[in-house]
Design an enzyme around this catalytic site. Sequence first.
Site, PDB file in Angstrom:
ATOM      1  N   ARG A 236     -17.372  46.776  -2.160  1.00 31.49           N
ATOM      2  CA  ARG A 236     -17.830  48.019  -1.528  1.00 31.49           C
ATOM      3  C   ARG A 236     -16.617  48.912  -1.318  1.00 31.49           C
ATOM      4  O   ARG A 236     -15.505  48.436  -1.079  1.00 31.49           O
ATOM      5  CB  ARG A 236     -18.464  47.737  -0.155  1.00 31.49           C
ATOM      6  N   HIS A 284     -20.187  52.732  -9.593  1.00 35.07           N
ATOM      7  CA  HIS A 284     -20.996  51.727  -8.894  1.00 35.07           C
ATOM      8  C   HIS A 284     -22.117  51.186  -9.795  1.00 35.07           C
ATOM      9  O   HIS A 284     -23.292  51.203  -9.422  1.00 35.07           O
ATOM     10  CB  HIS A 284     -21.574  52.273  -7.582  1.00 35.07           C
TER      11      HIS A 284
HETATM   12  P1  NDP Z   1     -22.205  36.327  -0.785  1.00 34.04           P
HETATM   13  O1  NDP Z   1     -22.664  36.540   0.599  1.00 34.04           O
HETATM   14  O2  NDP Z   1     -22.872  35.293  -1.625  1.00 34.04           O
HETATM   15  O3  NDP Z   1     -20.642  35.965  -0.777  1.00 34.04           O
HETATM   16  C1  NDP Z   1     -19.725  36.606   0.049  1.00 34.04           C
HETATM   17  C2  NDP Z   1     -18.400  35.856  -0.009  1.00 34.04           C
HETATM   18  O4  NDP Z   1     -17.436  36.565   0.768  1.00 34.04           O
HETATM   19  C3  NDP Z   1     -18.507  34.447   0.567  1.00 34.04           C
HETATM   20  O5  NDP Z   1     -17.720  33.542  -0.181  1.00 34.04           O
HETATM   21  C4  NDP Z   1     -17.916  34.622   1.962  1.00 34.04           C
HETATM   22  O6  NDP Z   1     -17.342  33.448   2.491  1.00 34.04           O
HETATM   23  C5  NDP Z   1     -16.851  35.655   1.687  1.00 34.04           C
HETATM   24  N1  NDP Z   1     -16.475  36.335   2.919  1.00 34.04           N
HETATM   25  C6  NDP Z   1     -17.233  37.125   3.719  1.00 34.04           C
HETATM   26  N2  NDP Z   1     -16.537  37.548   4.786  1.00 34.04           N
HETATM   27  C7  NDP Z   1     -15.291  37.009   4.656  1.00 34.04           C
HETATM   28  C8  NDP Z   1     -14.125  37.056   5.446  1.00 34.04           C
HETATM   29  N3  NDP Z   1     -14.075  37.731   6.609  1.00 34.04           N
HETATM   30  N4  NDP Z   1     -13.036  36.372   5.012  1.00 34.04           N
HETATM   31  C9  NDP Z   1     -13.067  35.667   3.866  1.00 34.04           C
HETATM   32  N5  NDP Z   1     -14.158  35.588   3.059  1.00 34.04           N
HETATM   33  C10 NDP Z   1     -15.250  36.242   3.470  1.00 34.04           C
HETATM   34  O7  NDP Z   1     -22.247  37.747  -1.492  1.00 34.04           O
HETATM   35  P2  NDP Z   1     -22.398  38.062  -3.055  1.00 34.04           P
HETATM   36  O8  NDP Z   1     -21.398  37.267  -3.794  1.00 34.04           O
HETATM   37  O9  NDP Z   1     -23.800  37.981  -3.483  1.00 34.04           O
HETATM   38  O10 NDP Z   1     -22.019  39.638  -3.068  1.00 34.04           O
HETATM   39  C11 NDP Z   1     -20.759  40.091  -2.610  1.00 34.04           C
HETATM   40  C12 NDP Z   1     -20.774  41.612  -2.500  1.00 34.04           C
HETATM   41  O11 NDP Z   1     -20.757  42.211  -3.784  1.00 34.04           O
HETATM   42  C13 NDP Z   1     -22.010  42.233  -1.854  1.00 34.04           C
HETATM   43  O12 NDP Z   1     -21.962  42.142  -0.454  1.00 34.04           O
HETATM   44  C14 NDP Z   1     -21.946  43.671  -2.338  1.00 34.04           C
HETATM   45  O13 NDP Z   1     -21.195  44.444  -1.422  1.00 34.04           O
HETATM   46  C15 NDP Z   1     -21.173  43.572  -3.659  1.00 34.04           C
HETATM   47  N6  NDP Z   1     -22.012  43.934  -4.798  1.00 34.04           N
HETATM   48  C16 NDP Z   1     -21.613  44.983  -5.590  1.00 34.04           C
HETATM   49  C17 NDP Z   1     -22.333  45.330  -6.698  1.00 34.04           C
HETATM   50  C18 NDP Z   1     -21.860  46.402  -7.609  1.00 34.04           C
HETATM   51  O14 NDP Z   1     -22.587  46.775  -8.526  1.00 34.04           O
HETATM   52  N7  NDP Z   1     -20.662  46.937  -7.419  1.00 34.04           N
HETATM   53  C19 NDP Z   1     -23.574  44.625  -7.055  1.00 34.04           C
HETATM   54  C20 NDP Z   1     -23.894  43.542  -6.174  1.00 34.04           C
HETATM   55  C21 NDP Z   1     -23.145  43.216  -5.084  1.00 34.04           C
HETATM   56  P3  NDP Z   1     -18.265  32.150   2.796  1.00 34.04           P
HETATM   57  O15 NDP Z   1     -18.653  31.615   1.440  1.00 34.04           O
HETATM   58  O16 NDP Z   1     -17.368  31.243   3.515  1.00 34.04           O
HETATM   59  O17 NDP Z   1     -19.450  32.637   3.574  1.00 34.04           O
HETATM   60  C1  OXD Z   2     -25.819  45.538  -4.493  1.00 31.11           C
HETATM   61  C2  OXD Z   2     -25.267  46.694  -5.172  1.00 31.11           C
HETATM   62  O1  OXD Z   2     -25.393  45.237  -3.390  1.00 31.11           O
HETATM   63  O2  OXD Z   2     -25.888  47.190  -6.094  1.00 31.11           O
HETATM   64  O3  OXD Z   2     -26.710  44.878  -5.066  1.00 31.11           O
HETATM   65  O4  OXD Z   2     -24.182  47.158  -4.857  1.00 31.11           O
END
Ligand code: NDP
Ligand code: OXD
Length: 321
Positions: A236, A284
């Site tokens: 993000r 994006h």
């Molecule tokens: P998940 O919730 O599956 O994974 C998030 C990861 O981040 C987990 O490993 C989590 O740790 C880690 N995390 C969260 N907070 C912290 C912290 N404070 N310190 C260290 N690690 C942290 O999310 P997704 O993988 O499904 O998606 C990730 C992000 O990708 C979404 O939130 C979205 O913003 C972005 N996204 C962007 C898209 C685009 O087109 N650009 C499309 C889809 C998503 P833990 O495993 O320990 O919980």
């Molecule tokens: C999502 C994105 O969070 O599109 O799925 O960014």
Amino acid sequence: MNKGALALLVHGGAENWSPQRWKERFDEVCADRRVLLLPGASFDPAEVQYAAVWKPHPGELAGFPNLRVIFNLGAGVDALMVDRSLPDVPLVRVAVTDLTARMTEYVVLHVLMHHRQELYLRECQRAKRWAPKSQWAAGAISVGVMGLGTLGADAADALKRLGFRVAGWSRSEKNIAGVDCFHGDEQLDPFLRQTDILVCLLPLTQQTRHILDRALFAKLNRDSPLGAPVLINAGRGGLQNEADILQCLDDGTLGGASLDVYATEPLPPESRFWTHPKVVLTPHNAADTDPDEISKYVARQIERFETGGGLENIVDRGRGY
Ligand code: NDP
Ligand code: OXD
């Protein structure tokens, strides 16, 4: 009939966020219930039991007394977490193979682009200059993935299979074969110190806002064939300090950046990211949400929920993701 209605609220702008397209998909996969495209549909708020949403405005979900589940139509729920009036019902996010595979494509594409010196090679092509530099093997590069969740873990696995040295950083401890796993604030510095290409797939939360700043970039490894570390952010825009990124690209703290997300979207025309020679910019669309796939995912979850099964991928509101 008489099944609880599904309220559909989609604010997006991009082609895959066309509200009408989502309405058509949901009419098909939820054929036995009313699908109300908001705003505009006329209905009794009491008939709404489910909401499927993308970037609803704060307050838009507050008026449904019988709401049972909110389905976020994307993976990231940061837009919902700021809504203080968000009803206290389960909030489900997207975690599906289709979206994950798209993100892994983006990550692999951009890691390879920097690893294979594509920016330099395209510049040579435009100048009709035959000037190959030596190319190192994937094993010479350490890629560090911030966020080892649904998306990060899959991308790390694909990079590992290409021969990169791969590490990852998450909040809780992980054990992923072939990936050097770091976790928690204490292990962030050692993770950064051995990272040549940093891939950010974190969610935007209070803890992660502006985590990508000069202080963090300065800790990345500078002693790799790349010359200077590279940032790839598809999480993000709120994760990054944009002024710091530009300064670090200008002074060589960073050698390049691939950015898919921005503090303000659409990215304003005056942003220096548009023309910066070290920036590879995408609007994006690292991983597009596919209305066909995701409407089916939501319909499956509703069916399971109504027949006594559990919901999957429920957001932990305390953590914010
Ligand atoms: P998940 O919730 O599956 O994974 C998030 C990861 O981040 C987990 O490993 C989590 O740790 C880690 N995390 C969260 N907070 C912290 C912290 N404070 N310190 C260290 N690690 C942290 O999310 P997704 O993988 O499904 O998606 C990730 C992000 O990708 C979404 O939130 C979205 O913003 C972005 N996204 C962007 C898209 C685009 O087109 N650009 C499309 C889809 C998503 P833990 O495993 O320990 O919980
Ligand atoms: C999502 C994105 O969070 O599109 O799925 O960014």
